[in-house]
Design an enzyme around this catalytic site. Structure first.
Site, short mmCIF file in Angstrom:
data_model
loop_
_atom_site.label_atom_id
_atom_site.label_comp_id
_atom_site.label_asym_id
_atom_site.label_seq_id
_atom_site.Cartn_x
_atom_site.Cartn_y
_atom_site.Cartn_z
N CYS A 4 5.61 -9.01 10.68
CA CYS A 4 4.92 -8.02 9.84
C CYS A 4 3.52 -8.54 9.52
CB CYS A 4 5.72 -7.78 8.56
SG CYS A 4 4.79 -6.86 7.31
N ASP A 30 -9.61 -4.02 2.71
CA ASP A 30 -9.21 -3.39 3.96
C ASP A 30 -10.20 -3.78 5.06
OD1 ASP A 30 -7.34 -0.61 4.64
OD2 ASP A 30 -8.88 -1.23 6.08
N HIS A 46 8.78 -8.00 1.25
CA HIS A 46 8.65 -7.01 2.32
C HIS A 46 9.48 -5.76 2.00
CE1 HIS A 46 7.92 -5.47 6.37
NE2 HIS A 46 9.15 -4.98 6.26
N HIS A 98 4.66 -2.12 5.76
CA HIS A 98 4.89 -2.97 4.58
C HIS A 98 4.11 -2.25 3.48
CE1 HIS A 98 4.96 -7.27 2.70
NE2 HIS A 98 4.54 -6.41 1.77
N HIS A 100 1.93 -0.58 0.84
CA HIS A 100 0.62 -0.99 0.31
C HIS A 100 -0.03 0.19 -0.37
CE1 HIS A 100 0.31 0.23 4.53
NE2 HIS A 100 -0.86 0.77 4.21
N HIS A 102 -3.41 1.86 -1.36
CA HIS A 102 -4.85 1.88 -1.10
C HIS A 102 -5.58 2.16 -2.42
CE1 HIS A 102 -4.81 2.39 3.42
NE2 HIS A 102 -3.58 2.81 3.15
#
Ligand code: 5GP
Ligand code: ZN
Length: 114
Positions: A4, A30, A46, A98, A100, A102
């Site tokens: 991952c 990012d 995870h 996984h 996340h 933003h």
């Protein structure tokens, strides 16, 4: 998970511009920013998608949002505005499996999103 991408960033195997971390989450820039500020807030454990969240993750999800707000404030966008987004599976354009969050800020963000 060894295959991952974000687990490998968390393990320090792949470099990232980390702006914050604590016991439960890490925030980094990012690699392909879509706004002047584009951070990813990632749990250290995870979890593939939002569909995989369990009640035991409730505090973690709260921490992700509260940290996003703190980072928006730190970068001076707390009053001007910012967007927080989880993409889930194909129609939303999820590419890294996984979870996340933003954090996007620094330009007008259109609604509805594309
Ligand atoms: P998703 O499309 O899954 O919601 O978001 C994945 C995000 O991860 C994308 O915005 C993409 O630019 C970012 N990303 C992909 N690979 C890397 C990487 O190696 N490092 C960093 N910092 N971001 C990445
Ligand atoms: Zn992972």
């Amino acid at each position: 998970m060894s295959n991952c991408l974000f687990c490998r960033i968390i393990a320090g195997e792949i470099p990232a511009a980390i702006v914050f971390q604590d016991d439960s989450l890490v925030a980094f820039k990012d690699i392909n920013p879509q706004a002047p500020l584009h951070l990813l807030l990632v749990p250290k454990t995870h979890i593939a998608t939002l569909n995989d969240l369990a009640p035991e993750h409730d505090a973690l999800v709260g921490s992700l949002f509260r940290r996003a707000a703190a980072l928006a404030r730190e970068h001076g966008y707390h009053e001007r505005g910012y967007r927080t987004v989880f993409n889930t599976h194909a129609d939303a354009g999820q590419t890294v499996f996984h979870v996340h969050l933003h954090l996007l800020a620094g330009r007008g963000l259109t609604w509805p999103p594309g």
